[in-house]
Structures are given as structure tokens and as C-alpha cells.
Design a protein around this motif. Sequence first.
Motif, short mmCIF file in Angstrom:
data_model
loop_
_atom_site.label_atom_id
_atom_site.label_comp_id
_atom_site.label_asym_id
_atom_site.label_seq_id
_atom_site.Cartn_x
_atom_site.Cartn_y
_atom_site.Cartn_z
N ARG A 75 0.84 -1.19 0.00
CA ARG A 75 0.00 0.00 0.00
C ARG A 75 0.88 1.24 0.00
O ARG A 75 1.86 1.31 0.74
N ALA A 76 0.51 2.19 -0.83
CA ALA A 76 1.21 3.47 -0.89
C ALA A 76 0.19 4.60 -0.75
O ALA A 76 -0.89 4.54 -1.36
N ASP A 77 0.53 5.60 0.05
CA ASP A 77 -0.32 6.78 0.25
C ASP A 77 0.52 8.02 0.05
O ASP A 77 1.56 8.19 0.71
N LEU A 78 0.05 8.88 -0.84
CA LEU A 78 0.70 10.16 -1.07
C LEU A 78 -0.33 11.26 -0.82
O LEU A 78 -1.39 11.27 -1.46
N ALA A 79 -0.04 12.14 0.12
CA ALA A 79 -0.99 13.19 0.47
C ALA A 79 -0.25 14.51 0.64
O ALA A 79 0.90 14.53 1.11
N GLY A 80 -0.91 15.59 0.28
CA GLY A 80 -0.29 16.90 0.41
C GLY A 80 -1.32 17.98 0.63
O GLY A 80 -2.51 17.83 0.29
N THR A 81 -0.88 19.07 1.23
CA THR A 81 -1.77 20.19 1.47
C THR A 81 -1.02 21.50 1.31
O THR A 81 0.20 21.57 1.57
N TYR A 82 -1.74 22.52 0.89
CA TYR A 82 -1.21 23.88 0.88
C TYR A 82 -2.30 24.78 1.44
O TYR A 82 -3.44 24.78 0.93
N ALA A 83 -2.00 25.52 2.48
CA ALA A 83 -2.98 26.40 3.11
C ALA A 83 -2.30 27.72 3.44
O ALA A 83 -1.30 27.74 4.16
N LYS A 84 -2.84 28.80 2.95
CA LYS A 84 -2.25 30.12 3.18
C LYS A 84 -3.31 31.04 3.79
O LYS A 84 -4.39 31.23 3.22
N THR A 85 -2.99 31.60 4.94
CA THR A 85 -3.88 32.54 5.62
C THR A 85 -3.29 33.94 5.53
O THR A 85 -2.10 34.15 5.79
N THR A 86 -4.11 34.92 5.17
CA THR A 86 -3.68 36.32 5.08
C THR A 86 -4.72 37.22 5.75
O THR A 86 -5.89 36.83 5.92
N ILE A 87 -4.29 38.40 6.12
CA ILE A 87 -5.18 39.38 6.73
C ILE A 87 -5.93 40.12 5.62
O ILE A 87 -5.33 40.56 4.63
N ARG A 88 -7.25 40.26 5.77
CA ARG A 88 -8.07 41.03 4.82
C ARG A 88 -8.41 42.39 5.43
O ARG A 88 -8.93 42.47 6.54
N GLY A 89 -8.09 43.43 4.70
CA GLY A 89 -8.46 44.76 5.16
C GLY A 89 -7.61 45.26 6.30
O GLY A 89 -6.54 44.74 6.60
N ASN A 90 -8.09 46.30 6.95
CA ASN A 90 -7.36 46.96 8.03
C ASN A 90 -7.66 46.32 9.38
O ASN A 90 -8.66 45.61 9.55
N VAL A 100 3.41 27.99 11.35
CA VAL A 100 3.34 26.57 11.04
C VAL A 100 3.41 26.43 9.52
O VAL A 100 3.09 27.37 8.79
N PRO A 101 3.85 25.28 9.01
CA PRO A 101 4.05 25.15 7.56
C PRO A 101 2.77 25.39 6.76
O PRO A 101 1.71 24.85 7.09
N GLN A 102 2.89 26.20 5.72
CA GLN A 102 1.77 26.38 4.81
C GLN A 102 1.62 25.18 3.88
O GLN A 102 0.52 24.88 3.41
N SER A 103 2.72 24.51 3.62
CA SER A 103 2.68 23.32 2.77
C SER A 103 3.22 22.12 3.53
O SER A 103 4.15 22.25 4.33
N LYS A 104 2.63 20.98 3.26
CA LYS A 104 3.01 19.77 3.95
C LYS A 104 2.60 18.58 3.09
O LYS A 104 1.55 18.61 2.43
N ALA A 105 3.42 17.55 3.07
CA ALA A 105 3.12 16.37 2.26
C ALA A 105 3.73 15.15 2.90
O ALA A 105 4.75 15.24 3.60
N ASN A 106 3.12 14.00 2.68
CA ASN A 106 3.74 12.77 3.14
C ASN A 106 3.54 11.64 2.14
O ASN A 106 2.53 11.58 1.43
#
Length: 925
Positions: A773-788, A815-821
Amino acid sequence: MKTTTFYLFFAFLLLSWSSYGQSITGTVRDTSGILAGATIRVAGITKKAATTDASGRYQIPVNPGKYTVTASYVGYGQSRKEITLGPGETATLDFILTGSSLNEVVVTGSRSAPRSRLSSSVPVDVVDVKKITRDVPQVSLNQILNYVAPSFSSNTQTLADGTDHIDPASLRGLGPDQVLVLINGKRRHNTSLVNINGSFGKGSVGTDLNAIPTAAIKRIEILRDGAAAQYGSDAIAGVINLVLNTDTSNISASLTTGAYASGESKDDLDGKNVQANVNYGLPVGTRGGFINLTGSYDYREYTDRSGIFTGTIFTDYNDPALAANPGTPAGLDITDAELSKRGLSRSDFGSRVGQSANRGGSLFFNASVPLKQDAEVYAFGGLNFRKGEAAAFFRTPSQLTQTNATIYPNGFLPLISTDNYDQSLAVGIRGTLGGWKVDFSNTYGQNTVDFTVNNTLNASLLTASPTSFDAGGYLFKQNTTNIDFSRKFEDVLSGLNLAFGAEHRYENYGITAGEEASYVNYGKATNVGTASNPVLIPDRKGTVDTRFAANGAAYAGGAQSFPGFSPDNAVNATRTSVAAYADAELNFTDKFLLDGALRFENYSDFGSTLNWKLSGRYKFADAFLLRAAASTGFRAPSLHQRYFSATSTIFTSGAFVESGTFTNDSRVAKLLGIPELKEETSKNLSAGFTSSIGDFKLTVDGYLIDIDNRIVYTGQFAKVTSNPTAKDIEINQLLDQANAGSARFFANAIDTRTKGIDAVLSYTKNLGAGIFRADLAGTYAKTTIRGNIKASEQLAGRETTYFDDASRIYLESAVPQSKANLSLNYSVRKLSFFLRNVYFGKVREATNTVAAQDWYDAKVVTDVSAGYELYKNLRLTVGANNLFDIYPDKVSQANSSSGRFVYSRSAQQFGFNGRYVFTRLNFGF
């Protein structure tokens, strides 16, 4: 109380009522245990169908005759049996389904029957805990998920007070309090701890996943989509549902021991760890009832990855021969000479930077007892106790206002100890009533954290100071009562499932005061005379200092490193909320499904909110499915955020500062213009697809989450000493009374946007004599401030204090914005092999010093293990986490705190303990 008892008794009578007629009855199981939600059909009779209850039982009334009966469940092969019934007969048909694993089936995110994770309208990850804990090095639930699920992040913190003992966790890069945790579909209570000191999740209140023993869990479902309209507050980032074990007639146990064998370990090995688990299940009665019991014991030693302190340890004030006539300028650094004289070295003044020591245990249970054919009583819950010990910053002899040379001639390392108690109990009854499935339950949870500060002192008590203090603690209680109705109408198009229900929740938050010496400054007084003719009266809330160190500065009060909670901080706050929801899931065709949910919720302390969700999926073929969802959400400000107040010692800009946290209805908050707290609101959009082609399974989902009025923990509002106004003078006096030099608050200060994409690819194949069995998973999450920044007019010009740079970085990139395993498993006969590489993206130093906001590069961490079945039901596994002893980038001199830190304490990728080796023994009988 009498009214509640009457309703419970009435519901019990209704649900346990059944008719005794001619019928087919039985249970449906797989090789591991019962299957709730399996479908039973009688061939040729469209309306003769049933769904198994939580104990795996079903009943179908029929007329005399010969029938073909089938049992099916998503992800399993169908089973078929024939039966002939005469007049007045009742037949029992039991089914055992095979052909798949429950790992492919999910119940979270829908109130309809369980379905394959590939056919759900929202993304759901499934973690087979029983299987994965056999191979992986990690033993705590937070760390297991950190390495298994890319969208999940959690790391052990250091030098962060209580947060050293309860790891904050997040989903999709959002806050620990923006993910909802369920157990068996019921809301889990939060911890009583607020994260306030130099860690990811600053200002938030999360759920302590490590309080639940892994051996009690069958699988974990991670719903990666906003679900507040379905489950209520906190489910902005998603939902984590822990499904407990239902195994019976089996005892399984494991013993894991390991340690860090790293190039930077102290004495070659450190951080030794032992975990012992035992799980026992036994049937109750003959109709599918069970009780499953789990016990767990954990022991963990601390680690230390601190550097050599290069700052001042001794000054001429510390040498009796020089103290009477100190040098010019006073406070001359004489560290090297004094170390030589005392036979010490700089390594004797380390601050122990690493994981805290910890020991404790858990008891958990999960039970179900059928009453009649259509009803059952169920219960689950447990107890957890952990005693932790973490170190604070070393107090050197040169810090004259915080030490006492008679008690500690060479300074001291304060130790913060916690007693963390957690308890929970859920009891319910469910069954059928007039064709509707009904579930009535009550879930109670409580967490307390009590603090003791050892190896420290109250400097204002001079030589009379004790060296250990009871500093007080936190308490949080939550009681949730639910009633849920659901029904599937097979004849409406291709099936309509309706659900509705109501919830009542009671919450109680408390702070208990510590002993007096833990928080009082005994060097304070009040002048009742005049400026020219002062008359000083000792006053613990006074603003005049009377006790001074040799350098002329006033002695600090309270327990060094962690001042206790005073009676002014003590609080006992409560609130209630009531909610009603409705949910409809319509299968227009076998390919097209649409699900809608609406939830109204009213809180006694801030008002009402109405939220909705719409999701759907279209199955083009067996190999391809499109899905999308849109929803609104909310998170109520926690009672902790509304009522927490304390004076804390924080380390900022190279110095220790006593900083006070004040409630939003305090006088200080009013003077500064800090507004009352209100709920966070969100808008969630997601879209993706799933595909199953032969041995490959693929899911890809993108999302966008806008959160308005996000609650943050502000920066420090310091005293104004230059040309203070009347308002400034009053603020200064209030800070003096709290023994604080600055003030912080919780506030709805910003709007944020989080966008990202998750992808999961799995492949399973019979390879040779084994299974690969092989599992490849990844994520990219970016949080930014909107407005003042949302600051009041009174805060004009102080926005960068209201929401400072460090807080912004904690939110966006600590914390990492990108992560994969990539995980590879191969099992053949008695052997198994496991290899995993996890990629942790870059992170940034959370500091207000712009020049020191360094980025730390991405790293790859490798885990490996091999297992062998020595005898039947006896298995040995050996392996390592971080096989190649990878460390994060080292910090710059500007972020090292005069050499104390080698690696960042604020920007956490995967920790900095290095290589961990382990041995595990699994056995059962």
C-alpha cells in the motif's frame, strides 16, 4: 431536574416499545465487529428493507412465505441468504460481510447512512488507528495525526507555561479553537487552558486530544470542510470525529518504549518514553450488546536542546568584595572571573529548551446494550490524569530583582508543574419511533489544570520566601443534551434523508486563586501622607515600592516564572446555548446528490446566529465524481476569552516582563477602547473531485475560508511614563495594582482569508505473497489578513500594538503552509515494513523585530519500522522517527536570546528533538 427525569423516562418507554409479530431478525457484522447502518432487503418486496442499529441489529416484519434476504454495506461485498417462514414464526438471519475495510466508510459530514469516503459530498480523511499504531513511531494522538494527515498540525511547545503540557492543534492552518472534536459523533469538551505565552495558537482554546488513549479508538474521521450548520460552534475549519472501539471477546495490549538517540541528545539518550495500552471487549447479552474497556499509562522524560548562555550571569553586585563599591558603570559584568572562582561553567545556567516531562494514565470505555429489537442504551467516556513538569527561563544571579543570593547563590531554574485532570461521560438511548430513528443523549465533560511552581521564590519576601507555591488553576465544564431525528424515504426520487434535532449546552469556566505568596508583592505600600511628608502603609495593591535590590530597582513580587492567580483573577462564569437544526439529503438520481443544512443557535451571553450549508456531488462514472460545498459558519467566543485574567511573566525583547491580561469589561479595557467580544463568522467554499481507477484512489479538493471578526490576543499596552494624561495615570495605577507592567486583551481585531488545496492518492496491490500500500498526500494552506485592523477611535495610532507583527506571523506562517507525506507499507506473512517521508514547508520567526523575522527552510523527515510476528498474537516492531536526525534551521544571533535558543521556539515545523528510536510489543489473546 424532575422535568428532565420525566422526559428521559418517557423517551425510554417510547424507544423501547416494540411489537411482537412475525418477522426476520438478526445482526450484521464484519470480521472485526458489528456494522451499524448496514442495509437489509427482502428481494421482490420493495418496501421491506431495514437498516441495522448501533448494535448491528435489524428487524423486518413479513408474511409467511419463502424469501431471499440480502445484507449490504458500503465498501463490503453483498451477502445473500434464503429463508422460509410459516405462520407465526420469527426467523433469525445473521450476516458476516467481507471484502473491504471499515477504513473506507465514513459517518461524519452526513446524517444519512454511512458511505464511502470517495462518494461523500465533502472531503473526509479516515485514519485506521488500530492499524497505524502498530507501525508508526508516534504514540500520542496529536503526533500521530501530525505525521499522518497533512492538513493537521500539532507540535510540542517549549517555555510556554501551561501550553508545554497541552499541545495546540489545528486543521487547514486555522486556530485550535476553529476545529470541532467529536467522540462517537458527540461534542467533546475543550480544555480549560488558554494559550497565552509565545506559541502557535496564541489566544486560543483547543481540545486536548492526548487525553484520549489511542487504544480506545477504532478510527478517526477528519472532515475537511466547514460544518457549523451541521454541528455548531467551532467547526469553521472542519470536524475531527473519534470513533471508539467496539471489539468484543478479545484482549489486545501493546508496550512501546523509546528515546531520542540524536547527535544533540544529552548523555547519548534522552526524552525516554514508555507507553502501555490494554484493550478488552466483551459481549453483553446475546443480541449484540458490548462493553469495550481501555487502560493506558504514559511516561515521558524531558529533553533539552538549549544552547550555551552567552549573556551576563554575574555582575559586581554578586561579589561581596565589590558590592559595597560597585564599578563604574554599576553592574559591571564579571561573569568569567566569578565562574572560575565558583568552579562553574556557562553550561550550568541552561534553561532546558525542549519537551516537558510527563506521566499519567487513562481509563476509557464504550458500551451498548440493546433493549428491544428497535432500541438500545449506549454510553462512553473516560478519565485521564497527567502530571507534567516544564522549565522556565533560568534566573541568573545578575537578575537582582528576581533572585535572592541567600536562597539561590547561583541562581535557579524555575519548574512549572501541572496536574491535568480530564473526565467525560456520554449516555444515550436510540432506536426507532414511527419510522424515524431517534437519538437522545447527554454528554458531560470536565477539565481542570492546577499549577504548582517549584524551585523558585517570591523576591519581595527576601530571605523569608518559600521555594514552592500553589499557583491556582483553571476549570472548564460542559454539558450537552441532544435529541436527533432522521428518516430515509426510499420512494422519493432515488432516496431522501431528512434529519432534524435540538441541542442544549451548558458551560462553566473558572479560575481558582493560588496561595497568597504566589501572587503578592510584599514590597508595595500606599502613601497616606503627602509628597513632602510621606506616610507609608503596607498595601499589597499599593503603588509605592519599599523593597529594593542592591542596584536600586524594586524587587519583583509573586512566584518567579509563573505568578499565581489572585482573588481578583478568580472567576466562576457560566452560559447556556440552545440550538435547532434541520438537514435534508436528496438523491435526485443514483449519480446526483444534494445536501442542505440550516442551524439556529442562541447564546445567553451574546445572542443568536443562523447558519446554512449546501453541498452536492455528481458521479459521472464509477471512476470519477465531482463535489462542491458552500456554507456559513461561526465560532462563539469562549468563556475563557471572555473571563480570563492573570498576570504572567513573558520573555520579550531579551527581558522578562510582568504582563497583565484583563477582561474586556474591565476598567483598563474601557480606558483603552477595547470593545466587547462577539462571535467570529465565516464563509466557506470548496470544490473537488474523487477518482477510483483500479488500485488507485484519488481525491483533490480546493477551498476558500473567509473569517470575519477573528478573535486575537493583543500585543502589550505598556505604561505611559512620558507626559502621561489623566487617563494614562489611571491605567498605570491599575497595572501597578495587578503587579503588571503592560496590559493585553482578547479582541475581534481582524478579518482573514484562508485558501488552499488538499490532495490524497492511495494505491493498494497484492504484490507477491503480500500486500503493498502506498499513500501520497499533500496540502497547501495560506492565511492572510483582509483589510485593516479593526481598532476603535481610542486606539488610533496604536494599531500595531493592538495586533502586532508577532501575532500576525503566528497566524500566517509560524506553522508550515505546505506539507506532504508519502507512506509505503508492505506486509507479507509474518513480516511488515513501513517507510514514510514527511515534507514540512518553511516557517517564519514570530517576533516584533522586523529584521529578525527570519524564514526557516523546508525539511523532510523520514520514519521507518519493521515488524515480525514472533508467535501467534505476539508481534515485535522496531523503528525510528526522523531516521536521519534532521533538525530545523538554526536561529540567527538576534533570535538566540544570548545563546539560549539554538532553534526557534515560536516557528514550529516538526520539533527539534532529533532522531527517536523505539521498540513495540503487540500481543493479544
